[in-house]
Design an enzyme around this catalytic site. Structure first.
Site, PDB file in Angstrom:
ATOM      1  N   ASN A 136       1.385  -0.944  -0.374  1.00  0.00           N
ATOM      2  CA  ASN A 136      -0.520   0.178   0.315  1.00  0.00           C
ATOM      3  C   ASN A 136       0.440   1.218   0.080  1.00  0.00           C
ATOM      4  O   ASN A 136       0.552   2.419   0.067  1.00  0.00           O
ATOM      5  CB  ASN A 136      -1.216  -0.175   1.094  1.00  0.00           C
ATOM      6  CG  ASN A 136      -0.052   0.085   2.812  1.00  0.00           C
ATOM      7  OD1 ASN A 136       1.099  -0.198   2.230  1.00  0.00           O
ATOM      8  ND2 ASN A 136      -1.004  -0.549   3.605  1.00  0.00           N
ATOM      9  N   HIS A 138       2.899   2.225   1.990  1.00  0.00           N
ATOM     10  CA  HIS A 138       3.978   2.370   3.534  1.00  0.00           C
ATOM     11  C   HIS A 138       5.757   1.592   3.259  1.00  0.00           C
ATOM     12  O   HIS A 138       6.085   1.313   2.723  1.00  0.00           O
ATOM     13  CB  HIS A 138       3.386   1.694   4.763  1.00  0.00           C
ATOM     14  CG  HIS A 138       3.497   0.117   4.482  1.00  0.00           C
ATOM     15  ND1 HIS A 138       2.467  -0.861   4.615  1.00  0.00           N
ATOM     16  CD2 HIS A 138       4.844  -0.673   4.550  1.00  0.00           C
ATOM     17  CE1 HIS A 138       3.537  -2.332   4.950  1.00  0.00           C
ATOM     18  NE2 HIS A 138       4.354  -1.834   5.292  1.00  0.00           N
TER      19      HIS A 138
HETATM   20  C1  GLP Z   1       7.300  -4.370   6.040  1.00  0.00           C
HETATM   21  C2  GLP Z   1       8.188  -3.702   6.583  1.00  0.00           C
HETATM   22  C3  GLP Z   1       8.489  -2.977   5.641  1.00  0.00           C
HETATM   23  C4  GLP Z   1       9.057  -2.810   4.624  1.00  0.00           C
HETATM   24  C5  GLP Z   1       7.513  -3.818   4.110  1.00  0.00           C
HETATM   25  C6  GLP Z   1       7.990  -4.572   2.868  1.00  0.00           C
HETATM   26  O1  GLP Z   1       6.121  -4.178   6.160  1.00  0.00           O
HETATM   27  N1  GLP Z   1       7.863  -2.317   7.850  1.00  0.00           N
HETATM   28  O2  GLP Z   1       9.597  -2.059   6.763  1.00  0.00           O
HETATM   29  O3  GLP Z   1       9.363  -2.629   3.808  1.00  0.00           O
HETATM   30  O4  GLP Z   1       7.454  -4.998   5.254  1.00  0.00           O
HETATM   31  O5  GLP Z   1       7.453  -5.595   3.066  1.00  0.00           O
HETATM   32  P1  GLP Z   1       8.623  -6.684   1.979  1.00  0.00           P
HETATM   33  O6  GLP Z   1      10.165  -6.777   1.485  1.00  0.00           O
HETATM   34  O7  GLP Z   1       8.384  -8.261   2.328  1.00  0.00           O
HETATM   35  O8  GLP Z   1       7.912  -6.568   0.695  1.00  0.00           O
END
Ligand code: GLP
Length: 250
Positions: A136, A138
Site C-alpha cells: 500500500n 508504506h
Molecule cells: C514491513 C516493514 C517494511 C517493509 C515492508 C515490505 O511492513 N515494516 O519496512 O518495507 O514490510 O516488505 P517486503 O519487502 O516483504 O515486501
C-alpha cells in the site's frame, strides 16, 4: 532520483549491496538505516559474503533500524531484532552495541520513541537509509494517511499490512496490531536513501509512488521531495515505471 533496473532479484540485491558497500568503504563509521521484510534478505546475504571474503568490514559502522512490532521480544522469531541478528548482524563484524533496534517490549512506548529520536540525533543522523515498500506504499510502518511530520512514533497497523505480514506468522491473530516506527520526518532527514523493490506485485505501487502526486495516501511518494534517492528494482517491479516514461539505468 537515480533508478537502476536489475534483471532479477539477485541482480537487484547485488546492486543494492554495492551501494551500501561503497558507503561503508567511503565512511567506515557511517550510520546505516536498515530495513526488514522479504526484499532486503538478498542484499544482506551479499553484504555477508563480501565481509566473509574480507572485502568489507563493519567494525566501525553504526546502525539504526526503521521499526519493530510492539509486544514482541527481541528473541521472538518474527521480531525485527531477531531478523536483523539472523540475516546480518550475527554474520558480520558490527559491534553489538553499535546496532540499534526499537524495543518492542518497552513499558512506555512514547518514551522509547523519544529516546530513539534522541539516539539518531546523537549518532549525527543517518548517512544511508535502506527502505523497502509495502503493497500500500508504506515505508517502515508509516501507513497511508499518516502525518509526514512525525519522527519515531507508535503506529496502528492497517489491515492490509497485517494481512501482508501474516505470511511470516503461523496465524493471522499472532500478527501484532501495533508497532514502533521511525516517521516520515526521520526518514526524510537521512542524507541518502536507497529503496529496493522486487516483484510484479509492487509494479503498480512503485508507479504511483514515483510518477503520481506526493500524497499521504501513498507514503513512499514523499521520497520525490528528497534530494538524494536511489531506487533499485528488478524488471518485474519497475516495468510500469519504464513504460510510463521514467528514465532508468541498467
Ligand atoms: C514491513 C516493514 C517494511 C517493509 C515492508 C515490505 O511492513 N515494516 O519496512 O518495507 O514490510 O516488505 P517486503 O519487502 O516483504 O515486501
Amino acid at each position: 532520483m537515480r533508478i537502476y533496473q536489475a534483471r532479477d532479484y539477485t541482480a537487484m540485491s547485488r546492486r543494492a549491496a554495492n551501494i551500501i558497500s561503497a558507503q561503508v568503504i567511503y565512511k567506515p563509521d557511517c550510520v546505516l538505516g536498515l530495513a526488514t521484510g522479504g526484499t532486503p534478505v538478498g542484499t544482506y546475504r551479499q553484504l555477508v559474503e563480501r565481509f566473509q571474503k574480507g572485502d568489507l568490514s563493519f567494525a566501525e559502522t553504526r546502525s539504526v533500524n526503521l521499526d519493530e512490532y510492539l509486544g514482541l521480544s527481541p528473541h521472538h522469531e518474527q521480531s525485527y531484532r531477531y531478523f536483523m541478528q539472523t540475516n546480518l548482524f550475527d554474520h558480520i563484524d558490527i559491534k553489538p552495541e553499535n546496532t540499534h533496534v526499537l524495543n518492542g517490549l518497552a513499558r512506555n512506548p512514547q518514551a522509547e520513541c523519544e529516546a530513539y529520536n534522541q539516539l539518531i540525533r546523537s549518532l549525527g543522523g543517518i548517512d544511508l537509509q535502506l527502505l523497502g515498500m509495502g503493497h500500500n506504499g508504506h515505508i517502515a510502518f508509516n501507513e497511508p494517511g499518516d502525518d509526514f511530520g512525525l519522527e519515531t512514533h507508535l503506529v496502528d497497523l492497517t489491515e492490509s499490512t497485517i494481512q501482508a505480514n501474516s505470511r511470516f506468522f503461523e496465524k493471522i491473530d499472532e500478527v501484532p496490531r501495533h508497532a514502533l516506527s521511525m516517521g516520515i520526518k526521520s526518514i526524510m532527514q537521512a542524507r541518502r536513501i536507497l529503496m529496493i523493490v522486487s516483484g510484479e506485485e509492487k509494479a503498480d505501487i512503485v508507479c504511483k509512488a514515483f510518477r503520481g502526486p506526493v500524497t499521504r495516501d501513498v507514503p513512499a511518494s514523499v521520497l520525490q521531495l528528497h534530494p538524494d534517492v536511489t531506487l533499485v528494482g528488478d524488471e518485474a517491479a519497475l516495468h510500469k515505471l519504464v513504460e510510463a516514461g521514467e528514465l532508468v539505468c541498467g
